[in-house]
Design a protein around this motif. Sequence first.
Motif, mmCIF file in Angstrom:
data_model
loop_
_atom_site.group_PDB
_atom_site.id
_atom_site.type_symbol
_atom_site.label_atom_id
_atom_site.label_comp_id
_atom_site.label_asym_id
_atom_site.label_seq_id
_atom_site.Cartn_x
_atom_site.Cartn_y
_atom_site.Cartn_z
ATOM 1 N N GLY A 76 0.988 -1.237 0.033
ATOM 2 C CA GLY A 76 0.035 -0.058 0.007
ATOM 3 C C GLY A 76 0.860 1.193 -0.058
ATOM 4 N N ALA A 77 0.737 1.848 -1.025
ATOM 5 C CA ALA A 77 1.643 3.198 -1.138
ATOM 6 C C ALA A 77 1.178 4.236 0.121
ATOM 7 C CB ALA A 77 1.409 4.058 -2.429
ATOM 8 N N ALA A 78 1.898 4.729 0.700
ATOM 9 C CA ALA A 78 1.636 5.848 1.638
ATOM 10 C C ALA A 78 0.943 6.891 1.289
ATOM 11 C CB ALA A 78 2.996 5.956 2.479
ATOM 12 N N VAL A 79 -0.183 7.447 1.686
ATOM 13 C CA VAL A 79 -0.750 8.665 1.217
ATOM 14 C C VAL A 79 -0.073 9.636 2.115
ATOM 15 C CG1 VAL A 79 -2.669 9.918 0.915
ATOM 16 C CG2 VAL A 79 -2.694 7.318 0.509
ATOM 17 N N LEU A 80 0.358 10.675 1.331
ATOM 18 C CA LEU A 80 0.934 11.932 2.094
ATOM 19 C C LEU A 80 -0.321 12.769 2.706
ATOM 20 C CD1 LEU A 80 3.847 12.991 -0.279
ATOM 21 C CD2 LEU A 80 4.097 11.644 1.710
ATOM 22 N N PRO A 81 -0.041 13.239 4.026
ATOM 23 C CA PRO A 81 -1.001 14.186 4.442
ATOM 24 C C PRO A 81 -0.935 15.579 3.764
ATOM 25 C CG PRO A 81 1.035 14.071 5.969
ATOM 26 C CD PRO A 81 1.158 13.179 5.019
ATOM 27 N N ARG A 82 -2.237 16.197 3.767
ATOM 28 C CA ARG A 82 -2.424 17.238 2.990
ATOM 29 C C ARG A 82 -2.890 18.289 3.775
ATOM 30 N NH1 ARG A 82 -6.720 15.923 -1.352
ATOM 31 N NH2 ARG A 82 -6.768 17.978 -1.633
ATOM 32 N N TYR A 83 -3.616 18.055 5.075
ATOM 33 C CA TYR A 83 -4.013 18.960 6.012
ATOM 34 C C TYR A 83 -3.215 18.908 7.470
ATOM 35 C CZ TYR A 83 -7.548 18.566 2.678
ATOM 36 O OH TYR A 83 -8.278 18.846 1.321
ATOM 37 N N ARG A 84 -2.791 19.718 8.001
ATOM 38 C CA ARG A 84 -2.327 20.152 9.303
ATOM 39 C C ARG A 84 -3.239 20.716 10.328
ATOM 40 N NH1 ARG A 84 3.827 19.853 10.394
ATOM 41 N NH2 ARG A 84 3.370 18.844 8.093
ATOM 42 N N ASN A 85 -3.091 20.278 11.482
ATOM 43 C CA ASN A 85 -3.955 20.989 12.554
ATOM 44 C C ASN A 85 -3.155 22.114 12.962
ATOM 45 O OD1 ASN A 85 -4.929 22.046 14.977
ATOM 46 N ND2 ASN A 85 -5.218 20.056 15.909
ATOM 47 N N ASP A 103 -1.875 22.338 16.587
ATOM 48 C CA ASP A 103 -0.859 21.023 16.801
ATOM 49 C C ASP A 103 -0.398 20.417 15.403
ATOM 50 O OD1 ASP A 103 0.463 18.952 17.622
ATOM 51 O OD2 ASP A 103 -1.052 17.997 18.785
ATOM 52 N N ALA A 104 1.130 21.083 15.108
ATOM 53 C CA ALA A 104 1.538 20.593 13.915
ATOM 54 C C ALA A 104 1.725 19.051 13.726
ATOM 55 C CB ALA A 104 2.689 21.321 13.634
ATOM 56 N N SER A 105 1.665 18.198 14.924
ATOM 57 C CA SER A 105 1.855 16.920 14.920
ATOM 58 C C SER A 105 0.657 16.288 14.121
ATOM 59 C CB SER A 105 2.328 16.452 16.269
ATOM 60 O OG SER A 105 1.092 16.471 17.015
ATOM 61 N N GLN A 106 -0.456 16.684 14.146
ATOM 62 C CA GLN A 106 -1.802 15.944 13.913
ATOM 63 C C GLN A 106 -2.055 16.461 12.256
ATOM 64 O OE1 GLN A 106 -4.726 17.825 16.496
ATOM 65 N NE2 GLN A 106 -4.201 16.080 17.790
ATOM 66 N N VAL A 126 -10.309 18.256 12.793
ATOM 67 C CA VAL A 126 -10.608 18.752 11.181
ATOM 68 C C VAL A 126 -12.268 19.203 11.270
ATOM 69 C CG1 VAL A 126 -11.194 18.163 9.101
ATOM 70 C CG2 VAL A 126 -8.932 17.717 9.946
ATOM 71 N N ALA A 127 -12.854 18.335 11.953
ATOM 72 C CA ALA A 127 -14.656 18.500 12.216
ATOM 73 C C ALA A 127 -14.505 19.856 13.096
ATOM 74 C CB ALA A 127 -15.265 17.376 12.878
ATOM 75 N N ASP A 128 -13.800 20.043 14.177
ATOM 76 C CA ASP A 128 -13.741 21.248 15.275
ATOM 77 C C ASP A 128 -13.476 22.363 14.393
ATOM 78 O OD1 ASP A 128 -14.751 19.477 17.023
ATOM 79 O OD2 ASP A 128 -12.588 19.478 18.056
ATOM 80 N N ALA A 129 -12.348 22.293 13.592
ATOM 81 C CA ALA A 129 -12.008 23.756 12.887
ATOM 82 C C ALA A 129 -12.978 24.095 11.638
ATOM 83 C CB ALA A 129 -10.717 23.235 12.184
ATOM 84 N N GLY A 189 -16.020 25.453 13.304
ATOM 85 C CA GLY A 189 -15.545 26.918 13.692
ATOM 86 C C GLY A 189 -15.223 27.849 12.709
ATOM 87 N N GLY A 190 -15.814 27.498 11.439
ATOM 88 C CA GLY A 190 -15.708 28.360 10.512
ATOM 89 C C GLY A 190 -14.388 28.358 9.536
ATOM 90 N N LYS A 191 -13.405 27.558 9.760
ATOM 91 C CA LYS A 191 -12.312 27.239 8.821
ATOM 92 C C LYS A 191 -12.717 26.412 7.690
ATOM 93 C CE LYS A 191 -8.553 27.962 12.046
ATOM 94 N NZ LYS A 191 -7.453 28.690 11.742
ATOM 95 N N THR A 192 -12.016 26.632 6.675
ATOM 96 C CA THR A 192 -12.382 25.860 5.548
ATOM 97 C C THR A 192 -11.005 24.616 5.231
ATOM 98 O OG1 THR A 192 -11.095 27.241 3.875
ATOM 99 C CG2 THR A 192 -13.291 27.494 4.449
ATOM 100 N N LEU A 193 -11.010 23.675 4.506
ATOM 101 C CA LEU A 193 -10.258 22.802 4.451
ATOM 102 C C LEU A 193 -9.054 23.574 3.740
ATOM 103 C CD1 LEU A 193 -11.711 19.541 3.280
ATOM 104 C CD2 LEU A 193 -10.697 19.698 5.478
ATOM 105 N N ASP A 194 -9.230 24.335 2.719
ATOM 106 C CA ASP A 194 -8.048 24.990 2.233
ATOM 107 C C ASP A 194 -7.253 25.774 3.232
ATOM 108 O OD1 ASP A 194 -8.637 24.508 -0.507
ATOM 109 O OD2 ASP A 194 -9.951 26.011 -1.015
ATOM 110 N N GLN A 195 -7.937 26.418 4.208
ATOM 111 C CA GLN A 195 -7.083 26.949 5.414
ATOM 112 C C GLN A 195 -6.287 25.660 6.170
ATOM 113 O OE1 GLN A 195 -10.434 28.961 7.167
ATOM 114 N NE2 GLN A 195 -9.774 30.612 6.295
ATOM 115 N N LEU A 196 -6.609 24.696 6.141
ATOM 116 C CA LEU A 196 -5.971 23.788 6.725
ATOM 117 C C LEU A 196 -4.715 22.918 6.127
ATOM 118 C CD1 LEU A 196 -8.902 21.923 8.624
ATOM 119 C CD2 LEU A 196 -7.288 23.704 9.553
ATOM 120 N N LYS A 197 -4.770 23.371 4.783
ATOM 121 C CA LYS A 197 -3.698 22.670 3.818
ATOM 122 C C LYS A 197 -2.435 23.226 4.172
ATOM 123 C CE LYS A 197 -6.163 21.518 -0.244
ATOM 124 N NZ LYS A 197 -6.244 21.567 -1.871
ATOM 125 N N PHE A 198 -1.455 22.533 3.993
ATOM 126 C CA PHE A 198 -0.004 22.856 4.148
ATOM 127 C C PHE A 198 0.748 22.377 2.864
ATOM 128 C CE2 PHE A 198 0.302 18.548 6.056
ATOM 129 C CZ PHE A 198 1.275 18.024 5.822
#
Length: 109
Positions: free
Chosen positions: A67-76, A79-82, A94-97, A100-109
């Motif tokens: 199984g190819a590892a899927v790289l993370p696209r979003y970061r808390n 807490d950068a470790s999440q 993610v659900a909390d963010a 709270g009004g954030k978008t997935l785009d705002q969580l991308k890194f």
Amino acid sequence: MMAKTANPEQAPGIDLSDYNLGELKGLLFEVGQAIQERQRRDVAEARERIMTIARGAGLPTEKLLDGAAVLPRYRNPDDASQTWSGRGRQPKWVADALAGGKTLDQLKF
């Protein structure tokens, strides 16, 4: 207890009306087990066919079906470790963010 028919095409016509609830649940359990075993066997057979084709083509087989590892696209942001790949169930952060009004785009890194 296992009801069988000579022709699998007739399976929907099996008369289960004489089975009590316990027998029906037992039958359901047995069917579930048979399905899981059939899936395991089919996957193993498909894997072996793929590996045989790869070996015949001279391809390296060591990592072919890993199984190819899927790289993370979003970061808390708190807490950068999440991190999250965007696949599967959303982590609570993610659900909390999002709540709270954030978008997935705002969580991308």
